[in-house]
Design a protein around this motif. Structure first.
Motif, PDB file in Angstrom:
ATOM      1  N   GLU A  66      12.360   1.889   5.342  1.00  0.00           N
ATOM      2  CA  GLU A  66      10.792   2.120   5.569  1.00  0.00           C
ATOM      3  C   GLU A  66      10.377   1.241   4.109  1.00  0.00           C
ATOM      4  OE1 GLU A  66       9.586   4.193   7.433  1.00  0.00           O
ATOM      5  OE2 GLU A  66      11.326   5.070   8.187  1.00  0.00           O
ATOM      6  N   PRO A  67       8.950   1.024   4.457  1.00  0.00           N
ATOM      7  CA  PRO A  67       8.302   0.324   3.374  1.00  0.00           C
ATOM      8  C   PRO A  67       8.119   1.219   2.049  1.00  0.00           C
ATOM      9  CG  PRO A  67       6.494   0.930   5.143  1.00  0.00           C
ATOM     10  CD  PRO A  67       8.228   1.221   5.297  1.00  0.00           C
ATOM     11  N   LEU A  68       8.051   0.293   0.944  1.00  0.00           N
ATOM     12  CA  LEU A  68       7.917   0.976  -0.377  1.00  0.00           C
ATOM     13  C   LEU A  68       7.131  -0.045  -1.191  1.00  0.00           C
ATOM     14  CD1 LEU A  68       8.744   3.256  -2.658  1.00  0.00           C
ATOM     15  CD2 LEU A  68      10.669   1.803  -3.126  1.00  0.00           C
ATOM     16  N   VAL A  69       6.251   0.482  -2.201  1.00  0.00           N
ATOM     17  CA  VAL A  69       5.470  -0.284  -3.061  1.00  0.00           C
ATOM     18  C   VAL A  69       5.825   0.185  -4.324  1.00  0.00           C
ATOM     19  CG1 VAL A  69       3.137  -0.999  -3.868  1.00  0.00           C
ATOM     20  CG2 VAL A  69       3.504  -0.664  -1.446  1.00  0.00           C
ATOM     21  N   LEU A  70       6.408  -1.047  -5.300  1.00  0.00           N
ATOM     22  CA  LEU A  70       6.654  -0.828  -6.710  1.00  0.00           C
ATOM     23  C   LEU A  70       5.820  -1.823  -7.304  1.00  0.00           C
ATOM     24  CD1 LEU A  70      10.599  -1.097  -6.333  1.00  0.00           C
ATOM     25  CD2 LEU A  70       9.363   1.205  -6.775  1.00  0.00           C
ATOM     26  N   PRO A  71       5.557  -1.181  -8.715  1.00  0.00           N
ATOM     27  CA  PRO A  71       4.489  -1.976  -9.541  1.00  0.00           C
ATOM     28  C   PRO A  71       5.246  -3.327 -10.121  1.00  0.00           C
ATOM     29  CG  PRO A  71       5.388   0.026 -10.454  1.00  0.00           C
ATOM     30  CD  PRO A  71       5.998   0.200  -9.159  1.00  0.00           C
ATOM     31  N   GLY A  72       4.587  -4.236 -10.163  1.00  0.00           N
ATOM     32  CA  GLY A  72       4.883  -5.393 -10.945  1.00  0.00           C
ATOM     33  C   GLY A  72       4.538  -5.266 -12.226  1.00  0.00           C
ATOM     34  N   GLU A  73       3.957  -6.511 -12.828  1.00  0.00           N
ATOM     35  CA  GLU A  73       3.485  -6.729 -14.222  1.00  0.00           C
ATOM     36  C   GLU A  73       2.030  -6.927 -13.604  1.00  0.00           C
ATOM     37  OE1 GLU A  73       5.120  -9.803 -16.566  1.00  0.00           O
ATOM     38  OE2 GLU A  73       6.310  -8.110 -17.740  1.00  0.00           O
ATOM     39  N   ARG A  74       1.038  -6.479 -14.793  1.00  0.00           N
ATOM     40  CA  ARG A  74      -0.406  -6.765 -15.027  1.00  0.00           C
ATOM     41  C   ARG A  74      -1.065  -6.387 -13.583  1.00  0.00           C
ATOM     42  NH1 ARG A  74       2.271 -11.041 -16.922  1.00  0.00           N
ATOM     43  NH2 ARG A  74       2.030 -12.128 -15.409  1.00  0.00           N
ATOM     44  N   GLY A  75      -0.672  -5.246 -12.873  1.00  0.00           N
ATOM     45  CA  GLY A  75      -1.353  -4.747 -11.645  1.00  0.00           C
ATOM     46  C   GLY A  75      -0.693  -5.466 -10.538  1.00  0.00           C
ATOM     47  N   VAL A  76       0.208  -6.341 -10.724  1.00  0.00           N
ATOM     48  CA  VAL A  76       0.582  -6.732  -9.317  1.00  0.00           C
ATOM     49  C   VAL A  76       1.466  -5.860  -8.855  1.00  0.00           C
ATOM     50  CG1 VAL A  76       2.335  -8.562  -8.450  1.00  0.00           C
ATOM     51  CG2 VAL A  76       0.405  -9.286 -10.264  1.00  0.00           C
ATOM     52  N   VAL A  77       1.785  -5.731  -7.354  1.00  0.00           N
ATOM     53  CA  VAL A  77       2.669  -4.761  -6.675  1.00  0.00           C
ATOM     54  C   VAL A  77       3.727  -5.643  -5.964  1.00  0.00           C
ATOM     55  CG1 VAL A  77       0.888  -2.923  -6.797  1.00  0.00           C
ATOM     56  CG2 VAL A  77       1.117  -4.613  -4.565  1.00  0.00           C
ATOM     57  N   LEU A  78       4.747  -5.184  -5.981  1.00  0.00           N
ATOM     58  CA  LEU A  78       5.891  -5.806  -5.155  1.00  0.00           C
ATOM     59  C   LEU A  78       6.330  -4.845  -3.900  1.00  0.00           C
ATOM     60  CD1 LEU A  78       8.614  -7.007  -7.444  1.00  0.00           C
ATOM     61  CD2 LEU A  78       6.632  -8.081  -6.670  1.00  0.00           C
ATOM     62  N   GLN A  79       6.084  -5.684  -2.536  1.00  0.00           N
ATOM     63  CA  GLN A  79       6.514  -4.850  -1.405  1.00  0.00           C
ATOM     64  C   GLN A  79       8.031  -4.767  -1.396  1.00  0.00           C
ATOM     65  OE1 GLN A  79       4.366  -3.745   0.757  1.00  0.00           O
ATOM     66  NE2 GLN A  79       2.682  -4.403  -0.730  1.00  0.00           N
TER      67      GLN A  79
END
Length: 362
Positions: A66-79
């Motif tokens: 299933e897809p999940l979104v995780l926070p990267g740095e400075r507002g960037v998100v990682l899929q």
């Protein structure tokens, strides 16, 4: 700030003489995936373990990614993609850092990771890459190429793993394996401190050498040392990081030229399992051999396995053999008796192969 552009080789596409390097820095495309799909599809409902190790069937959880979104740095998100265990009981968790390119893993993750039966799985994607993306490495858009570099990928992946650890604080602790595939393995030592209950690192299709050294060895293998040296001169020169040379930004090449991998792997405290293909056309055998000599002196456990006849993606198409599933079979075997250590399955395999046959002793 205005950028100062100088004469450089063709900007968007890699030259034929250096295409070997871009090929070595992707983990699964084209023929590799086609071979993997066929082999994995045939095994998807069966245990990859030998009959002696296979377990009776239990009612499986959903076991679908299933897809999940995780926070990267400075507002960037990682899929990302996440999956529960396919077969009870749950024994461990696997965090995967894939290699280069701008394609996502959504189309084939279920099949590629099918052999991880008793494991939860988390697969990270690079910034700007979604699980459903299917773009070929040579066709990655400029906005991806201009931002793609080790230091950026590491910063965002580190932030994502910290967030993942926070999300799991209230859940039962599980031993975790950090798996790096091709280029993704180059991030593992720096990401290791962010993984609680880390039980070991697994390198697939990665020599373990600093990427600049591995690239130089491949250039020698291909007889293009001059092109490699010319690229090094451009990397050391004045053009801005955003300039694209041989299909990559100079920021990417500069990170690669100075990226430490060997020493962090040699001095790290975690068990290290390395698997590679004997017919790997993208990473020379001498690179794997050189790292193995160095790693033999590690104080933490180290084990390596060459899969004869397998390519960079651990596929042996002529024999219909998928070496990736064999790697998962070894991790599954380890998870049954984790106290024996991550290298125990390979130790047992080596002992079985060295033991005289019954026919030879009769």
């Amino acid at each position: 700030m205005a950028h100062c552009f100088v004469a450089v080789p063709p900007s968007r596409q890699a030259s034929r003489v250096l295409a070997f390097l871009l090929g070595a820095r992707r983990w699964a495309t084209g023929a590799v995936l086609a071979a993997a799909f066929g082999a994995v599809a045939a095994q998807a409902t069966a245990s990859p373990l030998s009959p002696a190790l296979a377990e009776p069937a239990h009612a499986a959880p959903s076991g679908r990614f299933e897809p999940l979104v995780l926070p990267g740095e400075r507002g960037v998100v990682l899929q990302a993609l996440q999956r529960s265990e396919r077969v009870l009981p749950l024994r461990y968790r696997v965090i995967v850092v894939p290699g280069s390119g701008c394609a996502g893993l959504g189309a084939f993750a279920d099949r590629y990771f099918a052999g991880l039966l008793h494991a939860q799985v988390l697969v990270l994607h690079k910034p700007g890459v979604s699980p459903g993306d299917r773009t070929a490495p040579a066709d990655c858009p400029h906005n991806f190429v201009s931002r793609d570099r080790h230091s950026t990928w590491l910063a965002h992946a580190r932030a994502a793993l910290r967030a993942d650890a926070l999300l799991r604080q209230e859940q039962p602790a599980l031993p975790q394996l950090l798996v790096g595939i091709s280029e993704g393995a180059e991030l593992l030592p720096a990401l290791a401190p962010e993984v609680p209950q880390l039980a070991g690192l697994v390198l697939i299709g990665s020599s373990g050498l600093d990427p600049q050294e591995a690239g130089a060895l491949q250039a020698r293998r291909q007889g293009v040392q001059g092109d490699w040296a010319a690229l090094g001169q451009i990397v050391a020169g004045a053009p801005h990081d955003s300039v694209v040379v041989q299909g990559r930004s100079l920021g990417y090449w500069r990170d690669l030229w100075n990226w430490p991998l060997t020493q962090p792997l040699l001095h790290g405290p975690w068990p290290l399992l390395q698997v590679w293909g004997g017919d790997d056309a993208l990473v020379p055998a001498v690179a794997y051999a050189r790292f193995a000599e160095l790693a033999a002196l590690r104080t933490a456990p180290y084990c390596a396995r060459r899969i004869d006849g397998a390519d960079h993606g651990l596929q042996r198409a002529a024999a219909g053999m998928d070496g990736v599933q064999q790697v998962w079979a070894w991790t599954e075997q380890w998870a049954r008796q984790p106290a024996a250590g991550l290298c125990a399955p390979l130790r047992l395999l080596r002992e079985q192969q060295q033991a005289p046959s019954a026919a030879g002793t009769s």
